[in-house]
Design a protein around this motif. Sequence first.
Motif, PDB file in Angstrom:
ATOM      1  N   THR A  47       0.841  -1.198   0.000  1.00 28.10           N
ATOM      2  CA  THR A  47       0.000   0.000   0.000  1.00 28.10           C
ATOM      3  C   THR A  47       0.876   1.248   0.000  1.00 28.10           C
ATOM      4  O   THR A  47       0.578   2.225  -0.688  1.00 28.10           O
ATOM      5  CB  THR A  47      -0.938   0.000   1.222  1.00 28.10           C
ATOM      6  N   ALA A  48       1.983   1.209   0.757  1.00 26.02           N
ATOM      7  CA  ALA A  48       2.913   2.336   0.785  1.00 26.02           C
ATOM      8  C   ALA A  48       3.481   2.602  -0.606  1.00 26.02           C
ATOM      9  O   ALA A  48       3.634   3.755  -1.011  1.00 26.02           O
ATOM     10  CB  ALA A  48       4.038   2.077   1.784  1.00 26.02           C
ATOM     11  N   LYS A  49       3.773   1.541  -1.359  1.00 26.02           N
ATOM     12  CA  LYS A  49       4.259   1.713  -2.737  1.00 26.02           C
ATOM     13  C   LYS A  49       3.221   2.422  -3.593  1.00 26.02           C
ATOM     14  O   LYS A  49       3.555   3.302  -4.385  1.00 26.02           O
ATOM     15  CB  LYS A  49       4.579   0.361  -3.373  1.00 26.02           C
ATOM     16  N   GLY A  50       1.950   2.040  -3.446  1.00 24.39           N
ATOM     17  CA  GLY A  50       0.879   2.683  -4.217  1.00 24.39           C
ATOM     18  C   GLY A  50       0.742   4.155  -3.875  1.00 24.39           C
ATOM     19  O   GLY A  50       0.556   4.993  -4.759  1.00 24.39           O
ATOM     20  N   ILE A  51       0.842   4.476  -2.592  1.00 21.29           N
ATOM     21  CA  ILE A  51       0.771   5.873  -2.156  1.00 21.29           C
ATOM     22  C   ILE A  51       1.942   6.657  -2.733  1.00 21.29           C
ATOM     23  O   ILE A  51       1.777   7.765  -3.249  1.00 21.29           O
ATOM     24  CB  ILE A  51       0.740   5.949  -0.619  1.00 21.29           C
ATOM     25  N   ALA A  52       3.134   6.084  -2.687  1.00 19.99           N
ATOM     26  CA  ALA A  52       4.323   6.751  -3.221  1.00 19.99           C
ATOM     27  C   ALA A  52       4.212   6.965  -4.726  1.00 19.99           C
ATOM     28  O   ALA A  52       4.574   8.021  -5.243  1.00 19.99           O
ATOM     29  CB  ALA A  52       5.574   5.947  -2.893  1.00 19.99           C
ATOM     30  N   ALA A  53       3.693   5.966  -5.438  1.00 14.38           N
ATOM     31  CA  ALA A  53       3.565   6.071  -6.898  1.00 14.38           C
ATOM     32  C   ALA A  53       2.582   7.168  -7.286  1.00 14.38           C
ATOM     33  O   ALA A  53       2.756   7.817  -8.318  1.00 14.38           O
ATOM     34  CB  ALA A  53       3.135   4.737  -7.484  1.00 14.38           C
ATOM     35  N   SER A  54       1.560   7.387  -6.454  1.00 11.93           N
ATOM     36  CA  SER A  54       0.613   8.452  -6.768  1.00 11.93           C
ATOM     37  C   SER A  54       1.228   9.826  -6.497  1.00 11.93           C
ATOM     38  O   SER A  54       0.824  10.817  -7.085  1.00 11.93           O
ATOM     39  CB  SER A  54      -0.675   8.285  -5.957  1.00 11.93           C
ATOM     40  N   ARG A  55       2.214   9.861  -5.618  1.00 14.53           N
ATOM     41  CA  ARG A  55       2.887  11.112  -5.273  1.00 14.53           C
ATOM     42  C   ARG A  55       4.011  11.442  -6.252  1.00 14.53           C
ATOM     43  O   ARG A  55       4.220  12.583  -6.629  1.00 14.53           O
ATOM     44  CB  ARG A  55       3.435  10.988  -3.840  1.00 14.53           C
ATOM     45  N   TRP A  56       4.756  10.385  -6.654  1.00 12.47           N
ATOM     46  CA  TRP A  56       5.936  10.570  -7.505  1.00 12.47           C
ATOM     47  C   TRP A  56       6.078   9.327  -8.367  1.00 12.47           C
ATOM     48  O   TRP A  56       6.636   8.326  -7.935  1.00 12.47           O
ATOM     49  CB  TRP A  56       7.156  10.724  -6.620  1.00 12.47           C
ATOM     50  N   PRO A  57       5.543   9.354  -9.578  1.00  8.49           N
ATOM     51  CA  PRO A  57       5.535   8.142 -10.416  1.00  8.49           C
ATOM     52  C   PRO A  57       6.922   7.525 -10.575  1.00  8.49           C
ATOM     53  O   PRO A  57       7.890   8.242 -10.817  1.00  8.49           O
ATOM     54  CB  PRO A  57       5.018   8.641 -11.765  1.00  8.49           C
ATOM     55  N   PRO A  58       7.024   6.217 -10.397  1.00  6.31           N
ATOM     56  CA  PRO A  58       8.324   5.546 -10.490  1.00  6.31           C
ATOM     57  C   PRO A  58       8.809   5.438 -11.930  1.00  6.31           C
ATOM     58  O   PRO A  58       8.021   5.293 -12.852  1.00  6.31           O
ATOM     59  CB  PRO A  58       8.045   4.165  -9.921  1.00  6.31           C
ATOM     60  N   ALA A  59      10.111   5.525 -12.095  1.00  2.00           N
ATOM     61  CA  ALA A  59      10.694   5.380 -13.420  1.00  2.00           C
ATOM     62  C   ALA A  59      10.930   3.908 -13.750  1.00  2.00           C
ATOM     63  O   ALA A  59      10.657   3.476 -14.848  1.00  2.00           O
ATOM     64  CB  ALA A  59      12.000   6.145 -13.504  1.00  2.00           C
ATOM     65  N   HIS A  60      11.425   3.137 -12.803  1.00  2.69           N
ATOM     66  CA  HIS A  60      11.711   1.735 -13.056  1.00  2.69           C
ATOM     67  C   HIS A  60      11.147   0.819 -11.981  1.00  2.69           C
ATOM     68  O   HIS A  60      10.414  -0.094 -12.264  1.00  2.69           O
ATOM     69  CB  HIS A  60      13.227   1.495 -13.180  1.00  2.69           C
ATOM     70  N   SER A  61      11.533   1.034 -10.743  1.00  2.00           N
ATOM     71  CA  SER A  61      11.070   0.168  -9.666  1.00  2.00           C
ATOM     72  C   SER A  61      11.164   0.903  -8.337  1.00  2.00           C
ATOM     73  O   SER A  61      11.649   2.025  -8.268  1.00  2.00           O
ATOM     74  CB  SER A  61      11.914  -1.111  -9.622  1.00  2.00           C
ATOM     75  N   MET A  62      10.669   0.247  -7.292  1.00  3.46           N
ATOM     76  CA  MET A  62      10.678   0.834  -5.964  1.00  3.46           C
ATOM     77  C   MET A  62      11.209  -0.177  -4.955  1.00  3.46           C
ATOM     78  O   MET A  62      10.958  -1.370  -5.088  1.00  3.46           O
ATOM     79  CB  MET A  62       9.270   1.240  -5.557  1.00  3.46           C
ATOM     80  N   LEU A  63      11.919   0.315  -3.970  1.00  4.14           N
ATOM     81  CA  LEU A  63      12.353  -0.491  -2.835  1.00  4.14           C
ATOM     82  C   LEU A  63      11.736   0.111  -1.584  1.00  4.14           C
ATOM     83  O   LEU A  63      11.683   1.339  -1.448  1.00  4.14           O
ATOM     84  CB  LEU A  63      13.875  -0.467  -2.693  1.00  4.14           C
ATOM     85  N   VAL A  64      11.274  -0.740  -0.672  1.00  3.69           N
ATOM     86  CA  VAL A  64      10.640  -0.266   0.556  1.00  3.69           C
ATOM     87  C   VAL A  64      11.472  -0.706   1.756  1.00  3.69           C
ATOM     88  O   VAL A  64      11.903  -1.855   1.828  1.00  3.69           O
ATOM     89  CB  VAL A  64       9.202  -0.814   0.684  1.00  3.69           C
ATOM     90  N   SER A  65      11.696   0.212   2.682  1.00  8.65           N
ATOM     91  CA  SER A  65      12.372  -0.115   3.936  1.00  8.65           C
ATOM     92  C   SER A  65      11.587   0.514   5.078  1.00  8.65           C
ATOM     93  O   SER A  65      10.774   1.402   4.879  1.00  8.65           O
ATOM     94  CB  SER A  65      13.817   0.390   3.915  1.00  8.65           C
TER      95      SER A  65
END
Length: 75
Positions: A7-25
Amino acid sequence: MNIDSETAKGIAASRWPPAHSMLVSEGWPSGAYKTSDEPVWAVHILGPPLGVGGDRVVVVSKASGIVLWAGRLGE
């Protein structure tokens, strides 16, 4: 409410669209302006080198899903 990492990834993508991928910590990344002591997810948005600045990061509250900080590390 309990926000999971997907869910955090989805929130982040709506804020700043990813170019390739995302890592979560978990927790605040070094170099981010810490605005709260609550538990958070740090979503690192990876993409091609842009030449200026560091990693793009969106910090999301685990409790509410609110974006507490978004920016580039190393600027």
